[in-house]
Design an enzyme around this catalytic site. Structure first.
Site, PDB file in Angstrom:
ATOM      1  N   PRO A  79      51.738 -72.624  22.711  1.00 32.70           N
ATOM      2  CA  PRO A  79      52.441 -73.392  23.745  1.00 32.70           C
ATOM      3  C   PRO A  79      51.989 -73.068  25.161  1.00 32.70           C
ATOM      4  CG  PRO A  79      53.980 -72.729  22.064  1.00 32.70           C
ATOM      5  CD  PRO A  79      52.679 -72.071  21.714  1.00 32.70           C
ATOM      6  N   CYS A  80      51.791 -74.135  25.942  1.00 29.93           N
ATOM      7  CA  CYS A  80      51.254 -73.985  27.294  1.00 29.93           C
ATOM      8  C   CYS A  80      52.335 -73.843  28.358  1.00 29.93           C
ATOM      9  CB  CYS A  80      50.375 -75.185  27.638  1.00 29.93           C
ATOM     10  SG  CYS A  80      51.295 -76.751  27.730  1.00 29.93           S
ATOM     11  N   GLN A  81      53.597 -74.137  27.997  1.00 31.26           N
ATOM     12  CA  GLN A  81      54.650 -74.143  29.014  1.00 31.26           C
ATOM     13  C   GLN A  81      54.774 -72.834  29.788  1.00 31.26           C
ATOM     14  OE1 GLN A  81      54.955 -75.189  25.924  1.00 31.26           O
ATOM     15  NE2 GLN A  81      56.008 -77.173  25.795  1.00 31.26           N
ATOM     16  N   PHE A  83      52.491 -71.041  30.895  1.00 27.38           N
ATOM     17  CA  PHE A  83      51.361 -70.851  31.802  1.00 27.38           C
ATOM     18  C   PHE A  83      51.044 -72.067  32.662  1.00 27.38           C
ATOM     19  CE2 PHE A  83      50.520 -69.005  27.534  1.00 27.38           C
ATOM     20  CZ  PHE A  83      50.857 -67.697  27.831  1.00 27.38           C
TER      21      PHE A  83
END
EC number: 2.1.1.37
Length: 314
Positions: A79-81, A83
């Protein structure tokens, strides 16, 4: 080569892997809509729904791994949230920070290769930790920032691809340490071998094909870091970018890209405004597409991994 796909989404990385001749043998994806897409395109491939509970024993019981059926690659767009520049950038404090679960599986399964994917905001938040974790787990790792525009998309969509290679699988064909250059025959050489054929990436008016953002020595004195792959002074907004002249294969050159901002929609594009029951499906589809990995964007990395493996087994 056999791949376990974590945070699989709708299978962007897996489609690129298929193009490269790599087989996805199991998925892990929690979203129901994405699971339906995976079931449609990869019928019969098992789907696990929670990266926090999947483990080696479960994979053995489901017949994914066993005698002569090891996992060669673990891939995952964790998951990118935590960063993303568009979020609060809480990093490890974000409850969606699931890189430790991917790392747990890497340690359990010991694949030869690891491929991680994330947004470019990861470069300034969290990537150092990932590279350090990979080093402690026995992998030499390097990160690449590749924009979708590099393969002809009408948008930049920069993504970080973290490539890790197990030191336990070293072979005599590897080059000397510390190399980071494009050789005369068009290959990109790194510490652990030829990662990609530069001819597959090259476009006309190329500036610097590789720019190292930073380098940090690991405990053994080797170098890990991030490479920013740039191709032209202006990003292309055309689907065709010169054919064989730029080294892109013909099938990749013919990929259809949606109309860019300010352009009229193509006849083959679905409508962008809908209502009623279709709106919920559209919402799920847009969320899945927004989180998806562009397969053309990651294909050169997977193709390079496949070529190294072929050389190792030759």
């Amino acid at each position: 080569m056999r791949m376990l796909s974590l945070f699989a989404g709708i299978g962007g990385i897996d489609l690129a892997a298929h193009w490269a001749g790599i087989e996805t043998v199991a998925f892990c994806e929690i979203e129901p809509f994405c699971q339906q897409v995976l079931q449609k395109h990869w019928p019969g491939v098992p789907i696990f729904d929670d990266v926090r509970t999947i483990n080696k024993q479960q994979l053995i019981e489901e017949g994914v791994i066993g005698d002569e059926r090891a996992i060669d690659i673990i891939c995952g767009g964790y998951p990118c949230q935590p960063f993303s520049n568009s979020g609060q950038r809480l990093g490890e404090e974000d409850d969606r920070h699931l890189w430790p679960e991917m790392l747990r599986l890497i340690r359990e399964l010991r694949p030869t290769w690891v491929l991680g994917e994330n947004v470019d905001g990861h470069v300034t938040l969290g990537l150092d930790t990932v590279l350090a974790d990979m080093d402690k787990a026995g992998y030499t790792a390097r990160a690449f920032v590749i924009p979708a525009a590099a393969v002809g998309a009408p948008h930049q969509r920069k993504r970080v691809f973290v490539v890790g290679y197990s030191k336990r699988s070293r072979r005599s064909w590897e080059p000397r340490r510390g190399t980071e250059q494009i050789t005369a025959d068009g290959h990109i050489e790194l510490e652990e071998g030829v990662l990609a054929d530069a001819k597959c990436l090259r476009q006309s008016r190329q500036r610097k094909p590789i720019k190292s953002l930073y380098k940090t020595p690991n405990r053994e004195g080797e170098t890990s870091g991030t490479i920013d792959v740039r191709f032209r002074s202006k990003w292309s907004i055309k689907s065709r970018v010169g054919g064989d002249l730029n080294g892109l294969s013909d099938w990749l050159d013919r990929l259809k890209w949606p109309a860019a901002k300010g352009e009229e929609q193509h006849d083959w594009e679905p409508p962008r405004v809908i209502s009623g029951l279709e709106s919920k499906v559209r919402e799920a589809r847009l969320k899945a597409l927004g989180n998806a990995v562009n397969p053309a964007q990651v294909f050169p990395v997977l193709w390079g991994i496949k070529q190294i493996s072929l050389q190792a087994n030759a």
